[in-house]
Design a protein around this motif. Structure first.
Motif, mmCIF file in Angstrom:
data_model
loop_
_atom_site.group_PDB
_atom_site.id
_atom_site.type_symbol
_atom_site.label_atom_id
_atom_site.label_comp_id
_atom_site.label_asym_id
_atom_site.label_seq_id
_atom_site.Cartn_x
_atom_site.Cartn_y
_atom_site.Cartn_z
ATOM 1 N N ALA A 1 0.833 -1.201 0.000
ATOM 2 C CA ALA A 1 0.000 0.000 0.000
ATOM 3 C C ALA A 1 0.870 1.253 0.000
ATOM 4 C CB ALA A 1 -0.924 -0.006 1.214
ATOM 5 N N LEU A 2 1.956 1.210 0.760
ATOM 6 C CA LEU A 2 2.873 2.346 0.792
ATOM 7 C C LEU A 2 3.615 2.489 -0.533
ATOM 8 C CD1 LEU A 2 4.322 2.012 4.406
ATOM 9 C CD2 LEU A 2 2.571 3.589 3.579
ATOM 10 N N GLN A 3 3.962 1.342 -1.146
ATOM 11 C CA GLN A 3 4.611 1.388 -2.457
ATOM 12 C C GLN A 3 3.673 2.004 -3.489
ATOM 13 O OE1 GLN A 3 7.970 -0.233 -3.128
ATOM 14 N NE2 GLN A 3 7.698 1.349 -4.666
ATOM 15 N N SER A 4 2.379 1.664 -3.364
ATOM 16 C CA SER A 4 1.392 2.257 -4.253
ATOM 17 C C SER A 4 1.302 3.759 -4.035
ATOM 18 C CB SER A 4 0.028 1.602 -4.004
ATOM 19 O OG SER A 4 -0.948 2.133 -4.865
ATOM 20 N N LEU A 5 1.399 4.172 -2.764
ATOM 21 C CA LEU A 5 1.403 5.598 -2.449
ATOM 22 C C LEU A 5 2.614 6.292 -3.065
ATOM 23 C CD1 LEU A 5 0.326 8.055 -0.838
ATOM 24 C CD2 LEU A 5 1.638 7.207 1.123
ATOM 25 N N VAL A 6 3.778 5.651 -2.955
ATOM 26 C CA VAL A 6 5.011 6.211 -3.519
ATOM 27 C C VAL A 6 4.909 6.299 -5.035
ATOM 28 C CG1 VAL A 6 7.496 5.812 -3.850
ATOM 29 C CG2 VAL A 6 6.465 5.454 -1.602
ATOM 30 N N SER A 7 4.233 5.317 -5.656
ATOM 31 C CA SER A 7 4.141 5.295 -7.125
ATOM 32 C C SER A 7 3.382 6.496 -7.677
ATOM 33 C CB SER A 7 3.475 3.997 -7.604
ATOM 34 O OG SER A 7 2.098 3.980 -7.275
ATOM 35 N N THR A 8 2.626 7.197 -6.817
ATOM 36 C CA THR A 8 1.901 8.387 -7.273
ATOM 37 C C THR A 8 2.775 9.635 -7.258
ATOM 38 O OG1 THR A 8 1.100 9.009 -5.052
ATOM 39 C CG2 THR A 8 -0.215 7.412 -6.294
#
Length: 440
Positions: free
Chosen positions: A252-259
């Motif tokens: 979920a945090l990686q997804s946040l970083v991907s933005t």
């Protein structure tokens, strides 16, 4: 004392070497794939966050088997320990087949669901890397189970040698495929698959040798036994849920970083890769605690289990002082090896320095709970870890990034809040260890 100083060194020394090998190979993978470009680095990083979830789930099941077998060794019930070894292999291999099936059926759709906002070039690399590495889960399950069983015997040298062979094949294969054959992310994925197949074959052969304290004697140890499986799963399922929720949170945090753009993804991937050096002693000593505390609990020596835990946590802090000092001093040239853009390089260096400061609480948050797990206090560690992960690490990360506009650094600020909460709760729980410990 059950373990002499020589026994501890014999157990923990190879574990530290094994952890060093694993981390260095991970770093070399990222450095080598960096030659293909930032999109390749980012694609591998995205898939690794999913692959680590699978690895953590398999490792949790292996931990369940290691705890059960270690306690049986402490009780001198070696036949039960051997049967537990067979049941562990059966469980982990069945789960790995399930994970592989999910990976193949989900494929790119699964990646797009989680990381839908990533750039097309990043997603193309991620999809290819995912397909190839998913083929290795079955072999990874056998290797992890064998390594955990040898550690439960106090023989960590075997898993170190297997790791050395596996990582040697991986590095050599990367060099040939990327620099010699000029391949892309597949040049990292194919050697990973080959190395895990080799390690699984080696470990499968060694764990059947009758001269080992724990060994799989034949088909009788592999026949499903509900009672033994339940004992392993009583430790493995809470640990698996804990590890799974932890890794889901990281995804979920990686997804946040991907933005936040390619520079943020690449800097986060490189910094995350480099700071694994900080975890080296704690990960090794934490694995050692499973064996040491498990055998002490099996023998009824609960106070010895506490004494060994305190010694190993102190050793963790001593080693951290050296590692963190070196990392802080050399952060500039180390990050430079990854050929990132100036913006990504600056972000990565700042994240490493911040992480170095936060490590003061990490040993109490992560290695220490292994003592509780070896004493079958797994449900408590699971509940605390899951709560802390989702409330503190993820909750504050989104606040820092989305509300307070701190940027990618906000992800790690949330992580440090999570660490502090865990350290306080687990330290308090450890004080009452002897009153809560249970035997299999």
């Amino acid at each position: 004392m059950i373990f002499s100083k020589r026994d501890l060194i014999k157990l923990l020394g190879p574990l530290i070497v094994e952890q060093i090998l694993a981390v260095l190979v991970g770093m070399v993978d990222v450095v080598m794939v960096a030659a293909v470009g930032e999109a390749a680095v980012s694609g591998v990083a995205l898939v690794d966050s999913i692959s680590i979830l699978i690895i953590q789930l398999l490792a949790a099941l292996a931990t369940g088997g290691a705890v059960v077998c270690s306690q049986y060794i402490g009780k001198q019930k070696l036949e039960s320990a051997c049967h537990g070894a067979g049941q562990l292999v059966l469980i982990t291999m069945a789960c790995s087949v399930l994970f592989t099936g999910i990976a193949f059926l989900g494929g790119r759709r699964l990646l797009e669901l989680i990381f839908g906002q990533a750039e097309k070039a990043v997603m193309d690399n991620a999809a290819l890397y995912f397909r190839i590495t998913a083929c290795s889960y079955l072999f990874l399950a056998l290797y992890n189970s064998g390594a955990a069983l040898f550690r439960s015997m106090g023989n960590s040298k075997i898993s170190m040698i297997a790791s050395l062979i596996m990582n040697g094949i991986n590095i050599a294969g990367n060099a040939i495929c990327i620099y010699g054959l000029h391949m892309g992310v597949e040049g990292v994925a194919i050697p990973t698959l080959i190395s895990r197949i080799t390690a699984a074959i080696l470990m499968g052969y060694l764990i059947t040798r009758p001269d080992n304290i724990i060994h799989i004697a034949g088909i009788k140890d592999l026949r499903p036994n509900r009672e033994m499986m339940k004992k392993i799963m009583n430790v493995g399922i809470p640990s698996g849920l804990e590890n799974g929720m932890f890794q889901f949170g990281k995804i979920a945090l990686q997804s946040l970083v991907s933005t936040l753009g390619t520079a943020a993804i690449a800097s986060f991937a490189v910094a995350s890769n480099l700071v694994t050096l900080h975890y080296l002693p704690g990960n090794a000593l934490g694995l050692g605690l499973i064996t040491i505390v498990g055998q002490c609990v099996g023998a009824g020596e609960y106070e010895q289990a506490k004494q060994y835990t305190k010694k190993l946590i102190l050793a963790n802090y001593c080693l951290l002082f050296v590692i963190c000092g070196i990392m802080a001093a050399l952060s500039f040239p180390i990050v430079g090896m990854y050929n990132l853009s100036p913006e990504a390089s600056e972000l990565a260096r700042n994240m490493i320095l911040l992480h170095t400061c936060g490590m003061i609480v990490w040993p109490l948050a992560f290695p220490l709970p292994n003592t509780l797990r070896a004493g079958l206090d797994t449900r408590f560690t699971m509940m605390v870890s899951v709560f802390s992960m989702w409330v503190f690490r993820i909750g504050f990360a989104y606040l820092f990034v989305k509300v307070w506009n701190v940027g990618v650094m906000g992800v790690w600020l949330g992580m440090f809040i999570d660490w502090i909460f865990r350290a306080v709760i687990f330290s308090a729980r450890f004080r009452g260890f002897t009153s809560r410990v249970r035997q299999v």
